[in-house]
Motif scaffolding. Structure first.
Motif, short mmCIF file in Angstrom:
data_model
loop_
_atom_site.label_atom_id
_atom_site.label_comp_id
_atom_site.label_asym_id
_atom_site.label_seq_id
_atom_site.Cartn_x
_atom_site.Cartn_y
_atom_site.Cartn_z
N ASP A 128 0.86 -1.18 0.00
CA ASP A 128 0.00 0.00 0.00
C ASP A 128 0.90 1.24 0.00
O ASP A 128 1.71 1.41 0.92
N ILE A 129 0.77 2.08 -0.99
CA ILE A 129 1.68 3.22 -1.11
C ILE A 129 1.57 4.18 0.07
O ILE A 129 2.54 4.86 0.42
N ASN A 183 -6.91 12.87 -10.56
CA ASN A 183 -7.64 13.33 -11.76
C ASN A 183 -7.45 14.85 -11.86
O ASN A 183 -6.88 15.47 -10.96
N GLY A 233 -11.37 7.77 -6.32
CA GLY A 233 -11.27 6.39 -5.82
C GLY A 233 -9.84 5.89 -5.91
O GLY A 233 -8.90 6.68 -5.98
N VAL A 249 -6.11 4.66 -5.75
CA VAL A 249 -4.98 5.09 -4.94
C VAL A 249 -5.19 6.53 -4.45
O VAL A 249 -4.77 6.90 -3.34
N ASP A 250 -5.86 7.33 -5.25
CA ASP A 250 -6.16 8.72 -4.88
C ASP A 250 -6.99 8.76 -3.59
O ASP A 250 -6.67 9.48 -2.63
N SER A 267 -2.45 5.28 -14.07
CA SER A 267 -3.39 5.06 -15.20
C SER A 267 -3.83 3.62 -15.42
O SER A 267 -4.64 3.37 -16.33
N THR A 268 -3.29 2.67 -14.65
CA THR A 268 -3.60 1.26 -14.96
C THR A 268 -4.85 0.74 -14.24
O THR A 268 -5.19 -0.43 -14.38
N GLY A 269 -5.52 1.60 -13.47
CA GLY A 269 -6.73 1.20 -12.78
C GLY A 269 -7.95 1.71 -13.53
O GLY A 269 -8.23 1.28 -14.66
N VAL A 270 -8.63 2.66 -12.93
CA VAL A 270 -9.84 3.26 -13.51
C VAL A 270 -9.59 3.79 -14.93
O VAL A 270 -10.47 3.73 -15.79
N TYR A 271 -8.38 4.29 -15.19
CA TYR A 271 -8.08 4.89 -16.50
C TYR A 271 -7.70 3.85 -17.57
O TYR A 271 -7.46 4.21 -18.72
N1 AR6 Z 1 -1.33 1.63 -3.05
C1 AR6 Z 1 -0.72 1.37 -4.24
N2 AR6 Z 1 -1.40 1.20 -5.39
C2 AR6 Z 1 -2.76 1.28 -5.33
C3 AR6 Z 1 -3.48 1.54 -4.14
C4 AR6 Z 1 -2.69 1.73 -2.96
N3 AR6 Z 1 -3.26 1.99 -1.77
N4 AR6 Z 1 -4.80 1.55 -4.42
C5 AR6 Z 1 -4.91 1.29 -5.74
N5 AR6 Z 1 -3.69 1.13 -6.28
P1 AR6 Z 1 -6.22 3.99 -9.97
P2 AR6 Z 1 -5.77 5.57 -12.43
C6 AR6 Z 1 -3.32 0.81 -7.68
O1 AR6 Z 1 -7.56 3.56 -10.46
O2 AR6 Z 1 -5.97 4.37 -13.28
C7 AR6 Z 1 -9.08 7.85 -9.21
O3 AR6 Z 1 -10.44 7.86 -8.92
C8 AR6 Z 1 -4.38 0.20 -8.57
O4 AR6 Z 1 -4.49 -1.19 -8.30
O5 AR6 Z 1 -6.10 4.39 -8.56
O6 AR6 Z 1 -4.62 6.48 -12.72
C9 AR6 Z 1 -8.55 9.23 -9.55
O7 AR6 Z 1 -9.22 10.26 -8.83
C10 AR6 Z 1 -3.78 0.47 -9.93
O8 AR6 Z 1 -2.77 -0.49 -10.23
O9 AR6 Z 1 -5.65 5.25 -10.86
C11 AR6 Z 1 -8.81 9.33 -11.02
O10 AR6 Z 1 -10.14 9.74 -11.29
C12 AR6 Z 1 -3.09 1.82 -9.75
O11 AR6 Z 1 -3.02 2.04 -8.34
C13 AR6 Z 1 -8.62 7.93 -11.51
O12 AR6 Z 1 -8.88 7.09 -10.40
C14 AR6 Z 1 -3.81 2.99 -10.39
O13 AR6 Z 1 -5.22 2.81 -10.30
C15 AR6 Z 1 -7.20 7.67 -11.94
O14 AR6 Z 1 -7.11 6.40 -12.51
#
Ligand code: AR6
Length: 188
Positions: free
Chosen positions: A21-22, A35, A42, A44-45, A128-132
């Protein structure tokens, strides 16, 4: 004069991949995959804002947002990290809309900002590898190559940690770092 082997060795010692967890990382700065509003979300943000506390949102409100590919810095408040660097990754739209360059730019701007602040250790999530929805393997290669280039140019920068949240991400980073950063783990 250093041989290319020594240079590679130094590089491998300065790049780490962990699963975790970062928000728990004891580094000078952690990077947030935010964002454009910089007002939380949601993934990591959300985790970073929850762990840092309300003051982080208050400071973010003063920043006027952030464009995709750019980065802005705040304090870390209740986090172990002193600083949070907020960057906005590209939303994946098929790959022909500048996504690679924007993602590269996120890493480069975050690292340049860190360097300017005197930060020496930093942790990145997989931006960018999650929601994006940016494809994980492609994003991982971009992240590692951009970090490699920066570390080669900034020899006083100590450590970049890629923090992977799940098994898939960890496996992908581990494989790519092994391939792209020669002599990983070998001390000679
Ligand atoms: N520690 C490390 N990595 C994490 C954690 C954590 N606690 N939680 C999630 N990840 P994402 P994006 C990973 O969706 O794709 C937000 O709503 C996750 O598994 O967080 O850049 C923002 O406000 C994935 O591998 O970010 C934006 O609207 C990585 O972090 C949007 O999501 C990125 O996933 C940005 O989307």
């Amino acid at each position: 004069m250093k041989s290319s082997n020594q240079l590679n060795h130094n590089l491998s010692a300065r790049i780490d991949v962990i699963q975790g967890d970062i928000t728990q990382q004891q580094v000078d700065a952690i990077v947030n995959a935010a964002n454009e509003s910089l007002l939380g979300g949601g993934g990591v943000d959300g985790a970073i804002h929850r762990a840092a506390g309300k003051q982080l949102l208050e400071e973010c409100r003063t920043l006027g947002g952030c464009s995709s590919g750019e980065a802005k810095i705040t304090k870390g408040y209740k986090l172990p990290a002193k600083w949070v660097i907020h960057t906005v990754g590209p939303i994946w739209r098929g790959g022909n809309n500048g996504e690679d360059d924007l993602l590269r730019s996120c890493y480069r701007h975050s690292l340049n900002l860190a360097e300017k602040k005197g930060i020496r250790t930093i942790a990145f999530p997989a931006i960018s590898t999650g929601v994006y929805r940016f494809p994980l393997d492609r994003a991982t290669k971009i992240a590692i190559n951009e970090v490699k280039q920066f570390l080669r140019e900034n020899l006083s920068f100590e450590q970049v940690i890629f923090v992977c949240f799940g098994d898939d991400s960890y496996r992908c980073y581990f494989k790519n770092v092994s391939e792209l950063v020669p002599l990983r783990g070998i001390k000679n």
